[in-house]
Motif scaffolding. Structure first.
Motif, PDB file in Angstrom:
ATOM      1  N   THR A  60      19.215   1.776   9.117  1.00 37.43           N
ATOM      2  CA  THR A  60      18.081   2.494   9.463  1.00 37.43           C
ATOM      3  C   THR A  60      17.151   2.361   8.247  1.00 37.43           C
ATOM      4  N   LEU A  61      15.870   1.561   8.747  1.00 35.98           N
ATOM      5  CA  LEU A  61      15.178   1.210   7.616  1.00 35.98           C
ATOM      6  C   LEU A  61      14.090   2.098   7.543  1.00 35.98           C
ATOM      7  N   GLY A  62      13.419   2.523   6.205  1.00 34.45           N
ATOM      8  CA  GLY A  62      12.261   3.237   6.234  1.00 34.45           C
ATOM      9  C   GLY A  62      11.734   2.927   4.869  1.00 34.45           C
ATOM     10  N   ALA A  63      10.364   2.336   4.978  1.00 32.07           N
ATOM     11  CA  ALA A  63       9.909   2.208   3.340  1.00 32.07           C
ATOM     12  C   ALA A  63       8.157   2.466   3.654  1.00 32.07           C
ATOM     13  N   ALA A  64       7.921   3.607   4.246  1.00 37.20           N
ATOM     14  CA  ALA A  64       6.573   3.955   4.453  1.00 37.20           C
ATOM     15  C   ALA A  64       6.085   4.472   2.969  1.00 37.20           C
ATOM     16  N   PRO A  65       4.890   4.415   2.589  1.00 37.52           N
ATOM     17  CA  PRO A  65       4.461   4.817   1.288  1.00 37.52           C
ATOM     18  C   PRO A  65       5.072   6.354   0.759  1.00 37.52           C
TER      19      PRO A  65
ATOM     20  N   VAL B  80      13.141  -4.974   4.032  1.00 40.51           N
ATOM     21  CA  VAL B  80      11.766  -4.795   4.481  1.00 40.51           C
ATOM     22  C   VAL B  80      12.010  -3.919   5.601  1.00 40.51           C
ATOM     23  N   ASP B  81      10.933  -3.055   5.781  1.00 40.82           N
ATOM     24  CA  ASP B  81      10.975  -2.026   6.931  1.00 40.82           C
ATOM     25  C   ASP B  81       9.892  -2.911   7.931  1.00 40.82           C
ATOM     26  N   PRO B  82      10.509  -3.132   9.088  1.00 37.33           N
ATOM     27  CA  PRO B  82       9.322  -3.857  10.009  1.00 37.33           C
ATOM     28  C   PRO B  82       8.241  -2.895  10.629  1.00 37.33           C
ATOM     29  N   ALA B  83       8.205  -1.575  10.287  1.00 33.01           N
ATOM     30  CA  ALA B  83       7.470  -0.721  10.930  1.00 33.01           C
ATOM     31  C   ALA B  83       6.379  -0.632   9.846  1.00 33.01           C
TER      32      ALA B  83
ATOM     33  N   GLU C  15       2.785  -4.855   2.168  1.00 43.59           N
ATOM     34  CA  GLU C  15       1.714  -4.719   1.147  1.00 43.59           C
ATOM     35  C   GLU C  15       1.643  -2.974   0.990  1.00 43.59           C
ATOM     36  N   ASP C  16       1.988  -2.153   2.086  1.00 40.11           N
ATOM     37  CA  ASP C  16       1.774  -0.980   1.832  1.00 40.11           C
ATOM     38  C   ASP C  16       2.941  -0.460   1.161  1.00 40.11           C
ATOM     39  N   THR C  17       4.222  -0.941   1.443  1.00 39.69           N
ATOM     40  CA  THR C  17       5.238  -0.539   0.740  1.00 39.69           C
ATOM     41  C   THR C  17       5.082  -0.876  -1.045  1.00 39.69           C
ATOM     42  N   ILE C  18       4.869  -2.018  -0.921  1.00 35.10           N
ATOM     43  CA  ILE C  18       4.758  -2.504  -2.322  1.00 35.10           C
ATOM     44  C   ILE C  18       3.501  -1.647  -3.214  1.00 35.10           C
ATOM     45  N   GLY C  19       2.196  -1.429  -2.486  1.00 36.60           N
ATOM     46  CA  GLY C  19       1.398  -0.784  -3.099  1.00 36.60           C
ATOM     47  C   GLY C  19       1.835   0.689  -3.383  1.00 36.60           C
TER      48      GLY C  19
ATOM     49  N   GLU D  60       6.166 -13.586  -1.272  1.00 36.37           N
ATOM     50  CA  GLU D  60       4.546 -14.098  -1.758  1.00 36.37           C
ATOM     51  C   GLU D  60       3.795 -12.985  -1.389  1.00 36.37           C
ATOM     52  N   ARG D  61       3.909 -12.381  -0.252  1.00 37.74           N
ATOM     53  CA  ARG D  61       2.967 -11.217   0.078  1.00 37.74           C
ATOM     54  C   ARG D  61       3.261  -9.987  -0.694  1.00 37.74           C
TER      55      ARG D  61
END
Length: 324
Positions: A102-107, A134-137, A141-145, A170-171
């Motif tokens: 179960t993935l989750g990487a929202a800011p 990587v969270d497909p949802a 860029e948002d996660t790394i930010g 790369e992204r």
């Protein structure tokens, strides 16, 4: 253990790290006393890159965050002697099928996960913070930010990603410099060589191979008839099923022959091969036992010959069974 620079941002670590996941899950019952002794022995040997994740322990009896808590306890008074790598982005694992995440990487979640990890680790900073998957949802860029904001706040020193594609790498790197990518890489798993490894090197990103010993298979200690106890995920791993394990013994035989020529152990040859792939590669073999730790650490100084490397080069072509 000699030191290396991982990535281009200045992170200095031991040339070989220690994967700590198996101390809390996936490879049989936990034994905290043994694990803590192994962590202390690692520091004595100069193995200072300790790899954990918030999810490690979720499939064990101690639960989510157990491995980070173990490190926090073991490193009391010794925090400055090590570099701690931990991860966020996997919120849960199905204990019966560990590939089902179960993935989750929202800011907002990343910020919460980091605070929780800092508390469990009993530290004010994380040396290397990975996006575990990587969270497909959530756009990467948002996660790394969000992770970059943690760097700006001083809670994290360097950023990493795990098991990304070259394009995702790369992204991520375009948002904030990435110091390391963690992926499975060994004599029987070489998929990153096609695209991920070249991209990492072009961007100046270090490579941290997990399972460099093929989850123990490449040590030669597991025969085709090996059985695994409750809580050991290898019992359901395709490469360890009887029909595949028997076929894969041919790889181990080659490794054994090379090891015999050097008067070392097969696992040390398998690890030395990973080390031979470049100074930008820092493998993190996992173990909960000091004896295996010492064997693994010695492999960092083992030099294989050109003939050895040629013999080992084609082993991945003969692997039977998918890695998950």
């Amino acid at each position: 253990m000699h030191k290396v620079t991982l990535g281009s941002q200045g992170l200095t670590v031991s040339a070989q790290g220690l994967g700590c996941m198996g101390m809390s899950q996936s490879y049989g019952p936990a034994d905290d006393t043994t694990s803590i002794a192994t962590l202390h022995r690692a520091i004595e040997l100069g193995v200072t890159l300790l790899d954990t994740a918030d999810i490690y322990g979720a499939t064990g009896i101690y639960g989510f965050g157990a491995n980070e808590k173990l490190l926090g306890y073991a490193l009391d008074g010794r925090r400055d002697e090590v570099q701690i790598a931990t991860k966020c982005g996997i919120q849960d694992i199905n204990p019966e099928q560990s590939s089902k995440f179960t993935l989750g990487a929202a800011p907002a979640y990343v910020k919460q996960a980091c605070e929780a990890s800092l508390k469990r680790l009993r530290t004010d900073h994380i040396d290397l913070y990975y996006l575990h998957r990587v969270d497909p949802a959530t756009p990467i860029e948002d996660t790394i930010g969000a992770m970059a904001e943690l760097v700006a706040e001083g809670k994290v020193r360097y950023l990493g990603v795990s098991e990304t594609t070259a394009e995702q790498l790369e992204r991520a790197h375009a948002v904030h410099p990435i110091s390391a990518i963690q992926s499975e890489y060994s004599l029987w798993t070489r998929g990153i060589e096609d695209e991920v490894l070249p991209a990492a090197r072009r961007l100046g990103i270090g490579i941290v191979p997990f399972s460099p010993l093929g989850r123990g298979f490449l040590t030669g200690s597991l025969g085709a008839d090996a059985t695994f106890g409750k809580g050991d995920f290898r019992a359901s791993n395709p490469r360890f099923r009887a029909e595949n394990a028997d076929a894969n013994q041919s790889l181990v035989e080659v490794i054994r022959e090379v090891a015999a020529a050097h008067e070392v152990l097969p696992g040390q040859v398998a690890l030395a091969w990973v080390h031979s792939r470049g100074d930008d590669i820092v493998p993190i073999p996992g173990t909960k036992r000091s004896t295996y730790l010492e064997q693994n650490a010695a492999a960092a100084e083992l030099k294989l010959t050109g003939d050895d490397l040629a013999r080992l080069a084609t082993l991945a072509d003969a692997v039977s069974g998918a890695r998950y």
